[in-house]
Design a protein around this motif. Sequence first.
Motif, PDB file in Angstrom:
ATOM      1  N   ILE A 330       0.622  -1.390  -0.267  1.00 15.46           N
ATOM      2  CA  ILE A 330      -0.146   0.219  -0.020  1.00 15.46           C
ATOM      3  C   ILE A 330       0.800   1.576  -0.112  1.00 15.46           C
ATOM      4  O   ILE A 330      -0.057   2.063  -0.238  1.00 15.46           O
ATOM      5  N   CYS A 331       2.381   1.568   0.091  1.00 10.94           N
ATOM      6  CA  CYS A 331       3.449   2.419   0.204  1.00 10.94           C
ATOM      7  C   CYS A 331       3.605   2.493  -1.270  1.00 10.94           C
ATOM      8  O   CYS A 331       5.003   2.227  -2.015  1.00 10.94           O
ATOM      9  N   LYS A 332       3.387   4.002  -1.577  1.00  9.43           N
ATOM     10  CA  LYS A 332       4.448   3.953  -2.903  1.00  9.43           C
ATOM     11  C   LYS A 332       5.397   4.301  -2.956  1.00  9.43           C
ATOM     12  O   LYS A 332       6.478   4.867  -1.153  1.00  9.43           O
ATOM     13  N   GLN A 333       6.265   4.303  -3.847  1.00 10.54           N
ATOM     14  CA  GLN A 333       7.794   4.079  -3.691  1.00 10.54           C
ATOM     15  C   GLN A 333       8.300   5.332  -4.000  1.00 10.54           C
ATOM     16  O   GLN A 333       8.120   5.234  -5.027  1.00 10.54           O
ATOM     17  N   GLY A 502       6.921  18.475  -7.158  1.00 11.40           N
ATOM     18  CA  GLY A 502       7.295  18.385  -8.731  1.00 11.40           C
ATOM     19  C   GLY A 502       7.539  17.172  -8.346  1.00 11.40           C
ATOM     20  O   GLY A 502       7.429  15.512  -8.799  1.00 11.40           O
ATOM     21  N   LYS A 503       8.656  16.486  -7.290  1.00 13.62           N
ATOM     22  CA  LYS A 503       9.039  15.647  -7.180  1.00 13.62           C
ATOM     23  C   LYS A 503       8.638  14.413  -7.159  1.00 13.62           C
ATOM     24  O   LYS A 503       8.145  12.776  -7.611  1.00 13.62           O
ATOM     25  N   MET A 504       7.075  14.953  -5.943  1.00 10.37           N
ATOM     26  CA  MET A 504       6.272  13.379  -6.065  1.00 10.37           C
ATOM     27  C   MET A 504       5.061  13.317  -6.632  1.00 10.37           C
ATOM     28  O   MET A 504       4.848  12.679  -6.948  1.00 10.37           O
ATOM     29  N   LYS A 505       5.007  14.454  -7.538  1.00  6.50           N
ATOM     30  CA  LYS A 505       4.173  13.947  -8.363  1.00  6.50           C
ATOM     31  C   LYS A 505       4.567  13.535  -9.896  1.00  6.50           C
ATOM     32  O   LYS A 505       3.663  12.502 -10.530  1.00  6.50           O
ATOM     33  N   VAL A 506       6.306  13.450  -9.725  1.00  9.94           N
ATOM     34  CA  VAL A 506       6.832  12.236 -11.160  1.00  9.94           C
ATOM     35  C   VAL A 506       6.891  10.492 -10.230  1.00  9.94           C
ATOM     36  O   VAL A 506       7.027  10.458 -11.229  1.00  9.94           O
ATOM     37  N   ALA A 507       7.578  10.488  -9.212  1.00 13.38           N
ATOM     38  CA  ALA A 507       6.781   9.307  -8.652  1.00 13.38           C
ATOM     39  C   ALA A 507       5.846   8.849  -8.642  1.00 13.38           C
ATOM     40  O   ALA A 507       4.925   7.729  -8.725  1.00 13.38           O
ATOM     41  N   ASP A 509       2.992   9.549 -10.896  1.00 13.01           N
ATOM     42  CA  ASP A 509       2.579   9.720 -12.117  1.00 13.01           C
ATOM     43  C   ASP A 509       3.395   8.772 -12.871  1.00 13.01           C
ATOM     44  O   ASP A 509       2.775   7.879 -13.943  1.00 13.01           O
ATOM     45  N   GLU A 510       4.757   8.535 -12.259  1.00 10.04           N
ATOM     46  CA  GLU A 510       4.976   6.776 -13.228  1.00 10.04           C
ATOM     47  C   GLU A 510       5.228   5.877 -12.457  1.00 10.04           C
ATOM     48  O   GLU A 510       4.503   4.545 -12.316  1.00 10.04           O
ATOM     49  N   GLY A 511       3.975   5.782 -11.600  1.00 14.65           N
ATOM     50  CA  GLY A 511       2.821   5.083 -10.978  1.00 14.65           C
ATOM     51  C   GLY A 511       3.677   3.658  -9.761  1.00 14.65           C
ATOM     52  O   GLY A 511       3.885   2.687 -10.050  1.00 14.65           O
ATOM     53  N   LYS A 512       4.585   4.107  -9.132  1.00 14.18           N
ATOM     54  CA  LYS A 512       5.959   3.175  -8.446  1.00 14.18           C
ATOM     55  C   LYS A 512       4.927   2.711  -7.348  1.00 14.18           C
ATOM     56  O   LYS A 512       5.157   3.125  -5.812  1.00 14.18           O
ATOM     57  N   VAL A 513       4.510   1.889  -7.294  1.00 12.65           N
ATOM     58  CA  VAL A 513       3.674   1.861  -6.517  1.00 12.65           C
ATOM     59  C   VAL A 513       2.586  -0.070  -6.927  1.00 12.65           C
ATOM     60  O   VAL A 513       2.298   0.268  -7.873  1.00 12.65           O
ATOM     61  N   ALA A 514       2.544  -0.898  -6.320  1.00 10.57           N
ATOM     62  CA  ALA A 514       1.168  -1.938  -6.639  1.00 10.57           C
ATOM     63  C   ALA A 514      -0.114  -1.911  -5.711  1.00 10.57           C
ATOM     64  O   ALA A 514       0.178  -0.451  -5.091  1.00 10.57           O
TER      65      ALA A 514
END
Length: 530
Positions: A330-333, A502-507, A509-514
């Motif tokens: 459940i954690c954003k990567q 901006g960094k958070m938005k990139v992360a 948007d990249e969908g680095k999360v299960a």
Amino acid sequence: MPVAVHWFRKALRLHDNPALAKAVAACSAPNSSLLPVYTLDPHFVKNSHIGTNRWLFFLESLQDVDRSLSESGSKLLVLRGEPMTLFSTLFDTLIANGETVSLYFEADTSPYARNRDAAMLELCASKNIAVHTFNSHTLFNPSDVIKVNGGITPIVYQSFLKVITEKMPAIQPATPTLTQVPPLSDEMKALLTYTETFGFDAFQVPSMEDIGKAVPGENLVSTHKGGEREALKRLEEYMKQKDLVCKFQKPETNPAAFQPASTTILSPYLKMGSLSARTFYHELMKVYRASKIGYTKPPVSLLGQLYWREFYYTAGYGTPNFDKMLGNPICKQIPWRTDEQSNVDLEKWATGQTGFPWIDAIMIQLKQEGWIHHLARHSVACFLTRGDLYISWERGAKVFEKLLIDADWSLNTGNWLWLSASAFFHQYFRVYGPVSFPKKYAPESVKYVRKYIPALKNFPEKYLFEPWKCPIADQKKAGCIIGKDYPKPMCDHDAVSKVNIGKMKVAYDEGKVASPPKAPKGKKRPLDED
């Protein structure tokens, strides 16, 4: 002769302690004995993430239990070492003397405790010892909540509320306070003389020196005294303020208020088990039912705070690697900073040397007293992670784990996941301003900063939250030169917060999360920010 061994762990109390009550009831037969035991596990004793204030609060809680037992002629046996080894020797000693042994304890849901208790069940099975466990640290058994939810761990607060209010049975009454427990016989004491070979008196609660911990100095001035007596006294005093109880809204409380604080400060007692969650719940319900003005509702009400506790306990129980980013479904990567400078920045944050007075005052209060208001926790957690320093929430959680007297694995982890926008809350662009946010709470926030940062006690209020803007003449007049007597700000908040968003938005948007388990959309938890 039957011997009921009660293993104290978190439930350091005689009120609403079903495991202890059943152990006492098992001693109703003639010649039966109750043996209360606590084990100082080296897993915790040697854990560097437990600070002085927390140790002191714990030992006070343990001493209070021993005092209550002693009033009935009993005594707490405090053993030091690995629990399985200690209990194996204890059981063998009792069995060799012809005793019929049974074990009673409160269930614990943290990962270490679950593994430890599984090993204990195996040990007892090998020795034909009956084990009786009870859920009493939380209002609901987390495994039951997940079960009635179709095996899915609810990770949205409103969805969780729906489960516990519509699918779970009503919260049971608190068990009566034990005013008498069976005394510890001289025969039993004689049987346990083998503990004398340990080199310490096992019938004495150890001191800070005994366990190799520093004695609090003048810079540690916590006013929070541990123990069941103190917990029940504070609960009673707070519940007398009926209007305050009924109108309570957590986001509206003042993070800079002290003497008195704007919240209950009962969380350390709930964490230690000196106060039963069920007792708190039922006392709160009495006030609600008698109210003629109505009362606030979850998530912001006092009841809502109890349910937040239940929510995080359930999430922690049902989520693999809950206290980590990697392997946590459940954690954003997030690619948090891991450079060498991040270590320096983490230390400045942890020691109250960021150059932002609001942040520093909070961290100094935390180190000195072991407790800070929830909005203060929000401020410093946001600053460390997505707001300013872009340092992992896992590193911040370890600092809180060490310094907070109410540090609780499930709640501490859950709150850091939330505040870093890694899980539960995903509006990463809502950032607490280290200058603008405390201004909302003036004049209390002004007094707060001056209390915890003496160097700024004579600083002009106009510049108190951004002292680097103060003219040098006024700095000299206040007896505090920025960069000399108090640090310069370690970053430009306005600039760096925009970069981090901006960094958070990139992360994101990249969908680095299960993909987490699907749950119905619910109302978001209130958050106060700039």
